[in-house]
Write a protein that holds these residues in place. Structure first.
Motif, PDB file in Angstrom:
ATOM      1  N   ASN A   1       3.878  13.351  -6.901  1.00 49.21           N
ATOM      2  CA  ASN A   1       4.642  14.499  -7.458  1.00 49.21           C
ATOM      3  C   ASN A   1       5.491  14.744  -6.283  1.00 49.21           C
ATOM      4  OD1 ASN A   1       5.546  16.853  -8.197  1.00 49.21           O
ATOM      5  ND2 ASN A   1       3.473  17.718  -8.746  1.00 49.21           N
ATOM      6  N   THR A   2       6.692  14.438  -6.214  1.00 47.71           N
ATOM      7  CA  THR A   2       7.521  14.685  -4.993  1.00 47.71           C
ATOM      8  C   THR A   2       7.668  16.202  -4.696  1.00 47.71           C
ATOM      9  OG1 THR A   2       9.524  14.094  -6.223  1.00 47.71           O
ATOM     10  CG2 THR A   2       8.540  12.390  -4.929  1.00 47.71           C
ATOM     11  N   VAL A   3       7.425  16.987  -5.719  1.00 51.52           N
ATOM     12  CA  VAL A   3       7.600  18.346  -5.375  1.00 51.52           C
ATOM     13  C   VAL A   3       6.658  18.850  -4.207  1.00 51.52           C
ATOM     14  CG1 VAL A   3       7.579  20.838  -6.418  1.00 51.52           C
ATOM     15  CG2 VAL A   3       8.587  18.840  -7.581  1.00 51.52           C
ATOM     16  N   ILE A   4       5.345  18.348  -4.344  1.00 55.01           N
ATOM     17  CA  ILE A   4       4.346  18.866  -3.596  1.00 55.01           C
ATOM     18  C   ILE A   4       3.656  17.724  -2.717  1.00 55.01           C
ATOM     19  CG2 ILE A   4       3.767  20.632  -4.877  1.00 55.01           C
ATOM     20  CD1 ILE A   4       1.068  19.102  -5.718  1.00 55.01           C
ATOM     21  N   GLU A   5       4.270  16.341  -2.809  1.00 57.64           N
ATOM     22  CA  GLU A   5       3.576  15.373  -2.134  1.00 57.64           C
ATOM     23  C   GLU A   5       4.724  14.476  -1.601  1.00 57.64           C
ATOM     24  OE1 GLU A   5      -0.383  14.319  -4.798  1.00 57.64           O
ATOM     25  OE2 GLU A   5       1.547  13.513  -5.581  1.00 57.64           O
ATOM     26  N   ASN A   6       4.434  14.023  -0.262  1.00 57.48           N
ATOM     27  CA  ASN A   6       4.848  12.857   0.392  1.00 57.48           C
ATOM     28  C   ASN A   6       4.411  11.344   0.063  1.00 57.48           C
ATOM     29  OD1 ASN A   6       6.890  14.604   1.832  1.00 57.48           O
ATOM     30  ND2 ASN A   6       5.279  15.297   3.170  1.00 57.48           N
TER      31      ASN A   6
ATOM     32  N   ARG B   1       0.874  -1.101  -0.028  1.00 58.97           N
ATOM     33  CA  ARG B   1      -0.067   0.059   0.006  1.00 58.97           C
ATOM     34  C   ARG B   1       0.958   1.191  -0.107  1.00 58.97           C
ATOM     35  NH1 ARG B   1      -5.069   0.452   3.374  1.00 58.97           N
ATOM     36  NH2 ARG B   1      -5.917  -0.464   1.747  1.00 58.97           N
ATOM     37  N   VAL B   2       0.628   2.167  -0.819  1.00 60.27           N
ATOM     38  CA  VAL B   2       1.331   3.405  -1.182  1.00 60.27           C
ATOM     39  C   VAL B   2       0.412   4.503  -0.483  1.00 60.27           C
ATOM     40  CG1 VAL B   2       2.470   5.063  -2.374  1.00 60.27           C
ATOM     41  CG2 VAL B   2       2.791   2.439  -2.837  1.00 60.27           C
ATOM     42  N   THR B   3       0.829   5.231   0.198  1.00 57.22           N
ATOM     43  CA  THR B   3      -0.267   6.516   0.559  1.00 57.22           C
ATOM     44  C   THR B   3       0.602   7.858   0.263  1.00 57.22           C
ATOM     45  OG1 THR B   3      -0.876   5.304   2.512  1.00 57.22           O
ATOM     46  CG2 THR B   3      -1.249   7.513   2.519  1.00 57.22           C
ATOM     47  N   VAL B   4      -0.021   8.596  -0.535  1.00 61.26           N
ATOM     48  CA  VAL B   4       0.445   9.977  -1.012  1.00 61.26           C
ATOM     49  C   VAL B   4      -0.245  10.813  -0.147  1.00 61.26           C
ATOM     50  CG1 VAL B   4       1.169  11.257  -2.725  1.00 61.26           C
ATOM     51  CG2 VAL B   4       1.114   8.743  -3.194  1.00 61.26           C
ATOM     52  N   THR B   5       0.210  11.819   0.317  1.00 59.51           N
ATOM     53  CA  THR B   5      -0.165  13.077   0.828  1.00 59.51           C
ATOM     54  C   THR B   5       0.374  14.370   0.431  1.00 59.51           C
ATOM     55  OG1 THR B   5       0.899  12.772   2.858  1.00 59.51           O
ATOM     56  CG2 THR B   5      -1.047  11.800   2.863  1.00 59.51           C
ATOM     57  N   LEU B   6      -0.305  15.349   0.390  1.00 58.17           N
ATOM     58  CA  LEU B   6       0.238  16.669   0.315  1.00 58.17           C
ATOM     59  C   LEU B   6       1.207  17.131   1.467  1.00 58.17           C
ATOM     60  CD1 LEU B   6      -2.790  18.717  -1.142  1.00 58.17           C
ATOM     61  CD2 LEU B   6      -0.787  17.973  -2.171  1.00 58.17           C
ATOM     62  N   LYS B   7       2.412  17.596   1.143  1.00 53.02           N
ATOM     63  CA  LYS B   7       3.100  18.254   1.952  1.00 53.02           C
ATOM     64  C   LYS B   7       2.606  19.312   2.621  1.00 53.02           C
ATOM     65  CE  LYS B   7       7.577  16.948  -0.520  1.00 53.02           C
ATOM     66  NZ  LYS B   7       8.786  17.557  -1.069  1.00 53.02           N
ATOM     67  N   ALA B   8       3.199  19.585   4.077  1.00 57.41           N
ATOM     68  CA  ALA B   8       2.771  20.574   4.585  1.00 57.41           C
ATOM     69  C   ALA B   8       2.970  22.042   4.216  1.00 57.41           C
ATOM     70  CB  ALA B   8       3.521  20.686   6.189  1.00 57.41           C
ATOM     71  N   GLY B   9       2.063  22.877   4.243  1.00 62.32           N
ATOM     72  CA  GLY B   9       2.171  24.032   3.490  1.00 62.32           C
ATOM     73  C   GLY B   9       1.687  24.326   2.048  1.00 62.32           C
ATOM     74  N   VAL B  10       1.230  23.169   1.615  1.00 63.03           N
ATOM     75  CA  VAL B  10       0.780  23.184   0.185  1.00 63.03           C
ATOM     76  C   VAL B  10      -0.578  23.337   0.213  1.00 63.03           C
ATOM     77  CG1 VAL B  10       0.481  21.632  -2.053  1.00 63.03           C
ATOM     78  CG2 VAL B  10       2.637  21.622  -0.745  1.00 63.03           C
ATOM     79  N   LEU B  11      -1.242  24.327  -0.458  1.00 65.42           N
ATOM     80  CA  LEU B  11      -2.760  24.456  -0.327  1.00 65.42           C
ATOM     81  C   LEU B  11      -3.399  23.147  -0.827  1.00 65.42           C
ATOM     82  CD1 LEU B  11      -2.826  28.092  -1.883  1.00 65.42           C
ATOM     83  CD2 LEU B  11      -3.147  27.421   0.582  1.00 65.42           C
ATOM     84  N   ASP B  12      -4.616  22.956  -0.181  1.00 66.65           N
ATOM     85  CA  ASP B  12      -5.527  21.810  -0.499  1.00 66.65           C
ATOM     86  C   ASP B  12      -7.050  22.081  -0.501  1.00 66.65           C
ATOM     87  OD1 ASP B  12      -6.403  19.115  -0.428  1.00 66.65           O
ATOM     88  OD2 ASP B  12      -5.918  18.611   1.339  1.00 66.65           O
TER      89      ASP B  12
END
Length: 80
Positions: free
Chosen positions: A68-73, A4-15
């Motif tokens: 998208n590793t620029v904005i996601e973990n 299982r791969v979980t992808v979340t937005l990095k802190a500080g990125v608007l959601d």
């Protein structure tokens, strides 16, 4: 082997989608929700039993396509 791969937005990125969900929850009467951040989950079935090779392949998949590793973990969980 399953992963299982979980992808979340990095802190500080608007959601904006998370904000919309938060607003909808509040309008439905769920007042205890302070904030919502949305993400993605990928469930994969992999051939083989080598966990090290699988983790390496999954990290490559995330780096090249799934996140998208620029904005996601992302995080990877393997279950045998």
């Amino acid at each position: 082997m399953k992963a299982r791969v979980t992808v979340t937005l990095k802190a500080g990125v608007l959601d904006p989608q998370g904000q919309a969900i938060e607003g909808s929850l509040k309008s439905l009467g769920f007042d205890g929700v302070a904030s919502v951040r949305q993400g993605k989950v990928f469930d994969l079935t992999l051939d083989g039993t080598d966990e090290t090779a699988a983790r390496s392949a999954l990290n490559s998949m995330c780096e090249k396509l799934l996140a998208n590793t620029v904005i996601e973990n992302y995080s990877v969980e393997i279950t045998l």
